[in-house]
Design a protein around this motif. Structure first.
Motif, PDB file in Angstrom:
ATOM      1  N   MET A 179     -54.609  23.625  52.204  1.00 39.68           N
ATOM      2  CA  MET A 179     -55.335  24.193  51.065  1.00 39.68           C
ATOM      3  C   MET A 179     -56.549  25.022  51.475  1.00 39.68           C
ATOM      4  SD  MET A 179     -55.451  20.810  48.640  1.00 39.68           S
ATOM      5  CE  MET A 179     -57.103  21.243  48.054  1.00 39.68           C
ATOM      6  N   SER A 180     -57.060  24.773  52.673  1.00 35.89           N
ATOM      7  CA  SER A 180     -58.379  25.303  53.007  1.00 35.89           C
ATOM      8  C   SER A 180     -58.367  26.468  53.988  1.00 35.89           C
ATOM      9  CB  SER A 180     -59.257  24.180  53.584  1.00 35.89           C
ATOM     10  OG  SER A 180     -59.268  23.070  52.704  1.00 35.89           O
ATOM     11  N   VAL A 181     -57.256  26.690  54.658  1.00 35.15           N
ATOM     12  CA  VAL A 181     -57.223  27.775  55.644  1.00 35.15           C
ATOM     13  C   VAL A 181     -56.780  29.077  54.961  1.00 35.15           C
ATOM     14  CG1 VAL A 181     -56.791  26.196  57.553  1.00 35.15           C
ATOM     15  CG2 VAL A 181     -54.850  27.246  56.360  1.00 35.15           C
ATOM     16  N   PRO A 182     -57.072  30.209  55.588  1.00 33.89           N
ATOM     17  CA  PRO A 182     -56.689  31.473  54.970  1.00 33.89           C
ATOM     18  C   PRO A 182     -55.184  31.552  54.722  1.00 33.89           C
ATOM     19  CG  PRO A 182     -58.206  31.865  56.790  1.00 33.89           C
ATOM     20  CD  PRO A 182     -57.837  30.404  56.830  1.00 33.89           C
ATOM     21  N   LYS A 183     -54.843  32.187  53.615  1.00 28.79           N
ATOM     22  CA  LYS A 183     -53.424  32.360  53.267  1.00 28.79           C
ATOM     23  C   LYS A 183     -52.690  33.036  54.416  1.00 28.79           C
ATOM     24  CE  LYS A 183     -53.048  32.447  48.244  1.00 28.79           C
ATOM     25  NZ  LYS A 183     -54.431  32.641  47.719  1.00 28.79           N
ATOM     26  N   GLY A 184     -51.480  32.567  54.688  1.00 29.69           N
ATOM     27  CA  GLY A 184     -50.689  33.166  55.761  1.00 29.69           C
ATOM     28  C   GLY A 184     -50.872  32.455  57.096  1.00 29.69           C
ATOM     29  N   THR A 185     -51.897  31.596  57.193  1.00 30.07           N
ATOM     30  CA  THR A 185     -52.120  30.885  58.462  1.00 30.07           C
ATOM     31  C   THR A 185     -51.809  29.395  58.341  1.00 30.07           C
ATOM     32  OG1 THR A 185     -54.450  30.289  58.065  1.00 30.07           O
ATOM     33  CG2 THR A 185     -54.024  32.493  58.958  1.00 30.07           C
ATOM     34  N   GLU A 186     -51.229  29.010  57.218  1.00 28.47           N
ATOM     35  CA  GLU A 186     -50.997  27.589  56.958  1.00 28.47           C
ATOM     36  C   GLU A 186     -50.128  26.943  58.036  1.00 28.47           C
ATOM     37  OE1 GLU A 186     -50.564  29.993  54.699  1.00 28.47           O
ATOM     38  OE2 GLU A 186     -51.491  29.438  52.793  1.00 28.47           O
ATOM     39  N   GLU A 187     -49.034  27.634  58.404  1.00 27.39           N
ATOM     40  CA  GLU A 187     -48.099  27.024  59.345  1.00 27.39           C
ATOM     41  C   GLU A 187     -48.740  26.843  60.715  1.00 27.39           C
ATOM     42  OE1 GLU A 187     -44.220  28.931  59.305  1.00 27.39           O
ATOM     43  OE2 GLU A 187     -43.724  27.879  61.168  1.00 27.39           O
ATOM     44  N   LEU A 188     -49.396  27.889  61.170  1.00 30.09           N
ATOM     45  CA  LEU A 188     -50.117  27.823  62.450  1.00 30.09           C
ATOM     46  C   LEU A 188     -51.101  26.659  62.453  1.00 30.09           C
ATOM     47  CD1 LEU A 188     -51.172  29.110  65.145  1.00 30.09           C
ATOM     48  CD2 LEU A 188     -52.740  30.443  63.722  1.00 30.09           C
ATOM     49  N   ASN A 189     -51.856  26.531  61.371  1.00 28.09           N
ATOM     50  CA  ASN A 189     -52.879  25.493  61.315  1.00 28.09           C
ATOM     51  C   ASN A 189     -52.271  24.094  61.209  1.00 28.09           C
ATOM     52  OD1 ASN A 189     -55.814  26.486  61.299  1.00 28.09           O
ATOM     53  ND2 ASN A 189     -54.785  27.999  60.008  1.00 28.09           N
ATOM     54  N   LEU A 190     -51.163  23.977  60.477  1.00 22.12           N
ATOM     55  CA  LEU A 190     -50.503  22.668  60.404  1.00 22.12           C
ATOM     56  C   LEU A 190     -49.925  22.284  61.765  1.00 22.12           C
ATOM     57  CD1 LEU A 190     -48.868  22.742  56.861  1.00 22.12           C
ATOM     58  CD2 LEU A 190     -50.737  21.277  57.659  1.00 22.12           C
ATOM     59  N   ASN A 191     -49.405  23.269  62.492  1.00 22.10           N
ATOM     60  CA  ASN A 191     -48.947  23.003  63.863  1.00 22.10           C
ATOM     61  C   ASN A 191     -50.095  22.514  64.737  1.00 22.10           C
ATOM     62  OD1 ASN A 191     -46.276  23.580  63.596  1.00 22.10           O
ATOM     63  ND2 ASN A 191     -46.453  25.724  64.241  1.00 22.10           N
ATOM     64  N   ALA A 192     -51.233  23.183  64.607  1.00 25.62           N
ATOM     65  CA  ALA A 192     -52.410  22.806  65.392  1.00 25.62           C
ATOM     66  C   ALA A 192     -52.817  21.373  65.054  1.00 25.62           C
ATOM     67  CB  ALA A 192     -53.555  23.774  65.109  1.00 25.62           C
ATOM     68  N   PHE A 193     -52.790  21.055  63.773  1.00 20.89           N
ATOM     69  CA  PHE A 193     -53.134  19.705  63.312  1.00 20.89           C
ATOM     70  C   PHE A 193     -52.176  18.670  63.919  1.00 20.89           C
ATOM     71  CE2 PHE A 193     -52.706  16.223  60.272  1.00 20.89           C
ATOM     72  CZ  PHE A 193     -54.020  15.816  60.171  1.00 20.89           C
ATOM     73  N   GLU A 194     -50.878  18.974  63.865  1.00 21.16           N
ATOM     74  CA  GLU A 194     -49.864  18.037  64.393  1.00 21.16           C
ATOM     75  C   GLU A 194     -50.005  17.846  65.899  1.00 21.16           C
ATOM     76  OE1 GLU A 194     -47.788  16.084  62.910  1.00 21.16           O
ATOM     77  OE2 GLU A 194     -47.974  16.804  60.859  1.00 21.16           O
TER      78      GLU A 194
END
Lengths: 188, 188
Positions: free
Chosen positions: B155-170
């Motif tokens: 919800m909080s990262v810039p649109k379009g970067t969600e997948e990258l950020n979720l990968n980073a989180f995982e």
């Protein structure tokens, strides 16, 4: 004791929090002022809305919650609907022209708007729309000095993006100065 | 009333504030908890240091300043030097392995570190190092639930970067789970 209460609102990912951080930092850089930024999250914090409350004061801020915001910078319709009722009478409202349709605009406030998204796109990066907004806000209000804001922008954005962001800031600032020539301050 | 005080620190531009925002939001998403995030800026706010203070509690937070942080997530040597003395006895310290050399490490705390920069670079974007740190923090502490954090990231990262950020989180989360297998929690 002078105390300015600022609310910045928009979507997540628009850079709302970074904008608030820059204002807070700027206030403390040159002006020897104090500032706080606060976000409060409750069970209602789902959804895409995002806001920051900044207080700029001459002394350390003991109570960092906003009690009567006199400046709002809003970048989404939802933020406009939700927050403008809280703006104090005589306060200043700044909105992004394409993202906010100022329906039922209050008559007891001063309103300015800027097509910050378009300007950011002209600079090649839509992401910097928040910094365009900050440049504009610096021009049309006198909360913090231009040099302090520019320095805070430089210090706070990711390494390697300083020039882009300073350009965005200058473009927003220039737009504000031009607008003031056409529309003198009506309130206060 | 349960109250967790978290300090996140690093350079400007590392995503310190966004990280804090994500924790605050996550706390309120699934857990029906309340959270605040505060930054205080004084005349000393020059320089590249950047920090956020987050409080997670079962009730609305009346006093949002940190009084005794029990969790710190630090991404720069300066933040390490400046903030670790404030960590409460028995608290948890999380650092970025390449950016922080834990000199004179306190014996009365639990310390974990992760090469988040290297992991972020493997994902192709050094910028997401803060999200790697958040994934790791979620694994080694139990402040907020994994699902809530992942949702807050999205919800909080810039649109379009969600997948990258979720990968980073995982990736950060997985590193934390592996580390716990090797190094069981020593304190508390």
């Amino acid at each position: 004791m002078a105390r300015t209460e600022i609310k910045i609102g928009g979507f997540g990912g628009q850079g709302v929090i970074l904008s608030g951080y820059i204002v807070g930092r700027a206030a403390s850089i040159f002006d020897k002022k104090y500032a706080t930024m606060i976000q409060a999250f409750g069970p209602e914090a789902r959804g895409s809305s995002c806001s920051a409350g900044i207080i700029v004061a001459d002394e350390p801020v003991a109570y960092p919650y906003l009690t009567g915001p006199n400046l709002m910078v809003l970048m989404s319709q939802e933020a406009y609907t939700k927050f403008t009722p809280e703006l104090v009478k005589g306060g200043t409202l700044i909105t992004e022209e394409e993202l906010v349709n100022p329906t039922n605009l209050r008559k007891d406030i001063t309103h300015y708007s800027i097509p910050a998204t378009r300007i950011a796109e002209e600079l090649g990066k839509k992401m910097v729309l928040n910094i365009v907004m900050m440049g504009f806000t610096t021009a049309v209000t006198k909360v913090v000095k231009k040099e302090a804001m520019a320095e805070a922008v430089k210090m706070s954005v990711p390494k390697g993006t300083e020039e882009l962001n300073l350009n965005a800031f200058e473009r927003g600032y220039a737009y504000g100065i031009e607008l003031l020539k056409k529309k003198p301050v009506a309130m206060n």
